[in-house]
Design a protein around this motif. Sequence first.
Motif, PDB file in Angstrom:
ATOM      1  N   GLY A   1       0.811  -1.210   0.000  1.00 33.24           N
ATOM      2  CA  GLY A   1       0.000   0.000   0.000  1.00 33.24           C
ATOM      3  C   GLY A   1       0.844   1.259   0.000  1.00 33.24           C
ATOM      4  N   ASN A   2       0.166   2.383   0.147  1.00 33.13           N
ATOM      5  CA  ASN A   2       0.808   3.693   0.242  1.00 33.13           C
ATOM      6  C   ASN A   2       0.182   4.442   1.406  1.00 33.13           C
ATOM      7  OD1 ASN A   2       2.454   3.766  -2.280  1.00 33.13           O
ATOM      8  ND2 ASN A   2       0.445   3.430  -3.194  1.00 33.13           N
ATOM      9  N   ILE A   3       0.945   5.374   1.976  1.00 32.03           N
ATOM     10  CA  ILE A   3       0.428   6.185   3.079  1.00 32.03           C
ATOM     11  C   ILE A   3       0.789   7.641   2.821  1.00 32.03           C
ATOM     12  CG2 ILE A   3       2.476   5.806   4.526  1.00 32.03           C
ATOM     13  CD1 ILE A   3       0.517   5.813   6.971  1.00 32.03           C
ATOM     14  N   ARG A   4      -0.133   8.525   3.195  1.00 27.91           N
ATOM     15  CA  ARG A   4       0.113   9.963   3.061  1.00 27.91           C
ATOM     16  C   ARG A   4      -0.620  10.689   4.181  1.00 27.91           C
ATOM     17  NH1 ARG A   4      -4.195   9.133  -0.468  1.00 27.91           N
ATOM     18  NH2 ARG A   4      -5.755  10.803  -0.511  1.00 27.91           N
ATOM     19  N   VAL A   5      -0.294  11.966   4.341  1.00 31.39           N
ATOM     20  CA  VAL A   5      -0.874  12.786   5.394  1.00 31.39           C
ATOM     21  C   VAL A   5      -1.406  14.069   4.786  1.00 31.39           C
ATOM     22  CG1 VAL A   5      -0.454  13.928   7.600  1.00 31.39           C
ATOM     23  CG2 VAL A   5       0.882  11.921   6.975  1.00 31.39           C
ATOM     24  N   GLU A   6      -2.581  14.484   5.257  1.00 31.87           N
ATOM     25  CA  GLU A   6      -3.129  15.793   4.914  1.00 31.87           C
ATOM     26  C   GLU A   6      -3.395  16.507   6.225  1.00 31.87           C
ATOM     27  OE1 GLU A   6      -6.647  15.170   2.583  1.00 31.87           O
ATOM     28  OE2 GLU A   6      -5.538  14.157   0.966  1.00 31.87           O
ATOM     29  N   SER A   7      -2.864  17.715   6.363  1.00 33.11           N
ATOM     30  CA  SER A   7      -3.047  18.435   7.611  1.00 33.11           C
ATOM     31  C   SER A   7      -2.680  19.899   7.452  1.00 33.11           C
ATOM     32  CB  SER A   7      -2.169  17.824   8.707  1.00 33.11           C
ATOM     33  OG  SER A   7      -2.370  18.479   9.936  1.00 33.11           O
ATOM     34  N   GLU A   8      -3.216  20.693   8.367  1.00 33.88           N
ATOM     35  CA  GLU A   8      -2.808  22.079   8.553  1.00 33.88           C
ATOM     36  C   GLU A   8      -2.725  22.309  10.044  1.00 33.88           C
ATOM     37  OE1 GLU A   8      -5.194  25.061   6.617  1.00 33.88           O
ATOM     38  OE2 GLU A   8      -5.552  23.750   4.902  1.00 33.88           O
ATOM     39  N   ALA A   9      -1.788  23.135  10.469  1.00 36.26           N
ATOM     40  CA  ALA A   9      -1.663  23.448  11.895  1.00 36.26           C
ATOM     41  C   ALA A   9      -2.990  23.995  12.408  1.00 36.26           C
ATOM     42  CB  ALA A   9      -0.533  24.459  12.122  1.00 36.26           C
ATOM     43  N   GLY A  10      -3.464  23.415  13.491  1.00 41.78           N
ATOM     44  CA  GLY A  10      -4.703  23.853  14.109  1.00 41.78           C
ATOM     45  C   GLY A  10      -5.966  23.295  13.481  1.00 41.78           C
ATOM     46  N   ALA A  11      -5.818  22.476  12.433  1.00 43.63           N
ATOM     47  CA  ALA A  11      -7.000  22.014  11.698  1.00 43.63           C
ATOM     48  C   ALA A  11      -7.115  20.494  11.611  1.00 43.63           C
ATOM     49  CB  ALA A  11      -6.999  22.613  10.297  1.00 43.63           C
ATOM     50  N   GLY A  12      -6.464  19.769  12.496  1.00 44.85           N
ATOM     51  CA  GLY A  12      -6.576  18.321  12.485  1.00 44.85           C
ATOM     52  C   GLY A  12      -5.704  17.656  11.439  1.00 44.85           C
ATOM     53  N   CYS A  13      -5.767  16.331  11.426  1.00 47.72           N
ATOM     54  CA  CYS A  13      -4.965  15.515  10.506  1.00 47.72           C
ATOM     55  C   CYS A  13      -5.814  14.440   9.865  1.00 47.72           C
ATOM     56  CB  CYS A  13      -3.849  14.795  11.254  1.00 47.72           C
ATOM     57  SG  CYS A  13      -2.484  15.801  11.770  1.00 47.72           S
ATOM     58  N   LYS A  14      -5.380  14.029   8.678  1.00 46.98           N
ATOM     59  CA  LYS A  14      -5.910  12.849   8.013  1.00 46.98           C
ATOM     60  C   LYS A  14      -4.726  12.003   7.595  1.00 46.98           C
ATOM     61  CE  LYS A  14     -10.098  14.653   5.874  1.00 46.98           C
ATOM     62  NZ  LYS A  14     -10.781  14.883   4.600  1.00 46.98           N
ATOM     63  N   PHE A  15      -4.636  10.796   8.146  1.00 48.34           N
ATOM     64  CA  PHE A  15      -3.664   9.815   7.689  1.00 48.34           C
ATOM     65  C   PHE A  15      -4.427   8.867   6.780  1.00 48.34           C
ATOM     66  CE2 PHE A  15      -1.238  11.536  11.089  1.00 48.34           C
ATOM     67  CZ  PHE A  15       0.086  11.298  10.757  1.00 48.34           C
ATOM     68  N   ILE A  16      -4.001   8.778   5.541  1.00 47.40           N
ATOM     69  CA  ILE A  16      -4.702   8.010   4.517  1.00 47.40           C
ATOM     70  C   ILE A  16      -3.759   6.935   3.995  1.00 47.40           C
ATOM     71  CG2 ILE A  16      -5.896   8.146   2.291  1.00 47.40           C
ATOM     72  CD1 ILE A  16      -5.938  11.345   3.154  1.00 47.40           C
ATOM     73  N   PHE A  17      -4.208   5.682   4.032  1.00 47.52           N
ATOM     74  CA  PHE A  17      -3.364   4.620   3.491  1.00 47.52           C
ATOM     75  C   PHE A  17      -4.220   3.634   2.693  1.00 47.52           C
ATOM     76  CE2 PHE A  17      -4.652   3.135   7.674  1.00 47.52           C
ATOM     77  CZ  PHE A  17      -4.808   1.762   7.564  1.00 47.52           C
ATOM     78  N   THR A  18      -3.553   2.904   1.831  1.00 48.21           N
ATOM     79  CA  THR A  18      -4.227   1.916   1.005  1.00 48.21           C
ATOM     80  C   THR A  18      -3.708   0.523   1.333  1.00 48.21           C
ATOM     81  OG1 THR A  18      -2.614   2.155  -0.790  1.00 48.21           O
ATOM     82  CG2 THR A  18      -4.599   3.530  -0.911  1.00 48.21           C
TER      83      THR A  18
END
Length: 174
Positions: free
Chosen positions: A152-169
């Motif tokens: 699979g693959n893993i990536r992160v989407e985030s902004e300071a103060g706005a939470g995180c999304k860790f997305i993997f396949t």
Amino acid sequence: FNLLEKLLQWSRLQTGRMDYKPTNFNFNDLTQAVTDLLVANAMGKGIKLTSHIEPELNIFGDLNMAHAILRNLTSNAIKFTSQDGTVNITAHSISENEAEITVSDTGIGMNQKQIDNLFKVDYQHSTKGTKGEEGTGLGLLLCKEFVDRNGGNIRVESEAGAGCKFIFTLPKAQ
């Protein structure tokens, strides 16, 4: 104990002594096991822990590695989310052969420099949680290794103060 377990897993993985034993498993069952394990941590911080898993989503991969990935990402989301926040796990098919899993939170988030250095062995990434919880950054390195090992693959989407999304396949069972 948690640090020792992660160090042992990392060592075994790096020296080729961690067996990769792929099997078919139901992702909803795995998610339920992880949320059952971590719900007390979430409740202790007043965090709502939810999941939305595609019915009958079956994965082909190493169940122990998948459990470690989901447990670590969910535990981190709880660690970096404040009182009255939310942590959500979602999983769905994105193709005939692949599923996408997301662990998202309403926590403190990360800036771009933190994101760029997350999965680097030579960068010590350790930030205290919202209640002073300690970490080593080793768990995220293991997550990346385990996701890679399972194809699979893993990536992160985030902004300071706005939470995180860790997305993997992960590959779907055929």
